[in-house]
Design a protein around this motif. Structure first.
Motif, mmCIF file in Angstrom:
data_model
loop_
_atom_site.group_PDB
_atom_site.id
_atom_site.type_symbol
_atom_site.label_atom_id
_atom_site.label_comp_id
_atom_site.label_asym_id
_atom_site.label_seq_id
_atom_site.Cartn_x
_atom_site.Cartn_y
_atom_site.Cartn_z
ATOM 1 N N ILE A 197 0.868 -1.176 0.000
ATOM 2 C CA ILE A 197 0.000 0.000 0.000
ATOM 3 C C ILE A 197 0.906 1.228 0.000
ATOM 4 O O ILE A 197 1.733 1.400 0.892
ATOM 5 C CB ILE A 197 -0.907 0.013 1.240
ATOM 6 N N SER A 198 0.775 2.059 -1.020
ATOM 7 C CA SER A 198 1.672 3.218 -1.156
ATOM 8 C C SER A 198 3.128 2.811 -0.941
ATOM 9 O O SER A 198 3.832 3.372 -0.124
ATOM 10 C CB SER A 198 1.286 4.317 -0.165
ATOM 11 N N PRO A 199 3.604 1.803 -1.679
ATOM 12 C CA PRO A 199 4.923 1.242 -1.384
ATOM 13 C C PRO A 199 6.069 2.220 -1.629
ATOM 14 O O PRO A 199 6.118 2.896 -2.656
ATOM 15 C CB PRO A 199 5.006 0.044 -2.342
ATOM 16 N N SER A 200 6.960 2.288 -0.672
ATOM 17 C CA SER A 200 8.143 3.141 -0.776
ATOM 18 C C SER A 200 9.218 2.392 -1.557
ATOM 19 O O SER A 200 9.814 1.445 -1.053
ATOM 20 C CB SER A 200 8.647 3.503 0.621
ATOM 21 N N THR A 201 9.443 2.817 -2.778
ATOM 22 C CA THR A 201 10.424 2.156 -3.636
ATOM 23 C C THR A 201 11.497 3.150 -4.044
ATOM 24 O O THR A 201 11.585 3.541 -5.198
ATOM 25 C CB THR A 201 9.748 1.580 -4.891
ATOM 26 N N GLN A 202 12.254 3.612 -3.072
ATOM 27 C CA GLN A 202 13.444 4.451 -3.201
ATOM 28 C C GLN A 202 13.196 5.920 -3.441
ATOM 29 O O GLN A 202 14.064 6.627 -3.914
ATOM 30 C CB GLN A 202 14.411 3.910 -4.276
ATOM 31 N N PHE A 273 4.764 9.644 -7.999
ATOM 32 C CA PHE A 273 3.942 8.501 -7.575
ATOM 33 C C PHE A 273 4.109 7.306 -8.496
ATOM 34 O O PHE A 273 3.869 6.168 -8.096
ATOM 35 C CB PHE A 273 2.464 8.901 -7.485
ATOM 36 N N THR A 274 4.541 7.546 -9.722
ATOM 37 C CA THR A 274 4.720 6.447 -10.673
ATOM 38 C C THR A 274 5.823 5.486 -10.247
ATOM 39 O O THR A 274 5.918 4.375 -10.794
ATOM 40 C CB THR A 274 5.024 6.999 -12.067
ATOM 41 N N ARG A 275 6.669 5.888 -9.299
ATOM 42 C CA ARG A 275 7.687 4.973 -8.788
ATOM 43 C C ARG A 275 7.061 3.768 -8.094
ATOM 44 O O ARG A 275 7.724 2.753 -7.885
ATOM 45 C CB ARG A 275 8.592 5.711 -7.796
ATOM 46 N N GLN A 276 5.795 3.891 -7.719
ATOM 47 C CA GLN A 276 5.127 2.792 -7.030
ATOM 48 C C GLN A 276 4.569 1.742 -7.992
ATOM 49 O O GLN A 276 4.012 0.742 -7.550
ATOM 50 C CB GLN A 276 3.993 3.346 -6.161
#
Length: 337
Positions: A197-202, A273-276
């Motif tokens: 959920i709303s993953p933090s990916t760097q 947000f597209t990093r997610q």
């Protein structure tokens, strides 16, 4: 008077700040609890009871009150006598985000999933203080938190007799932390599905990278102090050593694991947000505003949004998935109408 080394002074200051926030939460908790009572003039909805016997508060204030007791699991969690069923064959391990604990993060998610028949388990990680009751956690080294997650998954498997678990997490707990466990620590052999959920990916707190670069002396000093005292913050920034280790090719699928990303275009922490959005096989990306412009949830609101948890349930049990209706979700405080 003996002067503490610089690193210890910074750590003490951070702990003091965390304690101050804890005091603020403590002061706010009685008011929050009072406004949640039946007959209150608050515009926030009471706990939802349509999903089963455990009330499900899609209300951020429930986490504020519970955060004062971070060692107490949320309702429905950590029943180690719970056994998976044919309908729900895998226990669900929930991984909390940065600055929070199991108590703060999962007052809605844990009872919601428990009501649906899942065995639900939560834990704490990343406490940078010696105090288990610290309300602000998930700030320590993410690699160490990965070891904590690994040990907890092993315990859940041993206690329940299951061969795999599903992971559900928010922000750090839905992105880099479980991805590190899956990709670096061999966790993919023990996990069937991961729902971020709303993953933090760097990219979480990527503003810190600008701070480090654009403000001479002060910027690098602040950034360096965080690296030493609250490494989870800088480890989630784009270009960190951990980010490069976990995401050398970006956010991609992990062989053998079904990956879901539930994200909002209004996310203010994981930017852009597209990093997610993950790519590759076994990946499903769920854009909360797709077909529902009324959903204004951002990074914080997704933790307590009813629409989010309906999508999570569908991901964990796709054989009985149902369409998620569109209805208004307010930013920051999803229960507000």
């Amino acid at each position: 008077m003996t002067r503490l080394p610089r690193g210890r002074r910074i750590a003490a200051a951070l702990v003091g700040a965390a304690a101050s926030v804890g005091l603020v939460l403590g002061a706010a908790a009685p008011a929050a609890a009072q406004s949640a009572q039946p007959g209150s003039t608050s515009s926030v909805s009471p706990p939802n009871t349509e999903y089963g016997p455990l009330p499900v508060p899609f209300d951020f204030r429930a986490g504020v009150v519970a955060s004062l007791n971070p060692e107490v699991p949320p309702p429905g969690a950590n029943d180690f006598h719970c056994k998976p069923t044919a309908e729900n064959p895998r226990p669900v391990v929930m991984v909390n985000p940065t600055f929070t604990t199991q108590a703060f993060a999962w007052q809605a998610g844990a009872p919601f999933l428990k009501n649906d028949g899942f065995c639900v388990f939560t834990f704490n990680h990343g406490n940078i203080t010696p105090f288990p009751g610290m309300p602000l956690q998930a700030l320590g080294d993410i690699r160490q938190a990965g070891q904590t997650l690994s040990a907890f998954v092993d315990r859940v498997l041993a206690e329940t007799g299951a061969t795999e678990v599903d992971l559900v997490g928010h922000s750090q707990g839905g992105g880099v932390l479980p991805d590190y466990y899956l990709k670096v620590l061999g966790g993919a052999d023990k996990v069937h599905t991961k729902v971020g959920i709303s993953p933090s990916t760097q990219t979480t707190l990527s503003e810190l990278v600008y701070l480090r670069t654009l403000i001479p002396r002060l910027g690098p000093a602040v950034y360096g102090s965080l690296e030493n005292t609250a490494p989870a913050l800088t480890q989630q920034a784009q270009g960190s050593d951990l980010a490069r280790e976990v995401y050398p090719e970006g956010a991609v699928g992990i062989p053998g694991v079904q990956l879901y990303s539930v994200y909002s275009e209004y996310d203010e922490a994981v930017t852009p947000f597209t990093r997610q959005i993950y790519s590759g096989e076994g990946v499903t990306n769920i854009h909360l505003q797709d077909g529902c412009a009324e959903d204004l949830s951002e990074h914080i609101a997704t933790m307590y949004s009813e629409r989010t948890w309906l999508h999570v349930r569908n991901a964990l049990a796709p054989n009985r998935a149902e369409p998620v209706p569109c209805f208004p979700v307010a930013p920051f405080w999803p229960g507000v109408h």
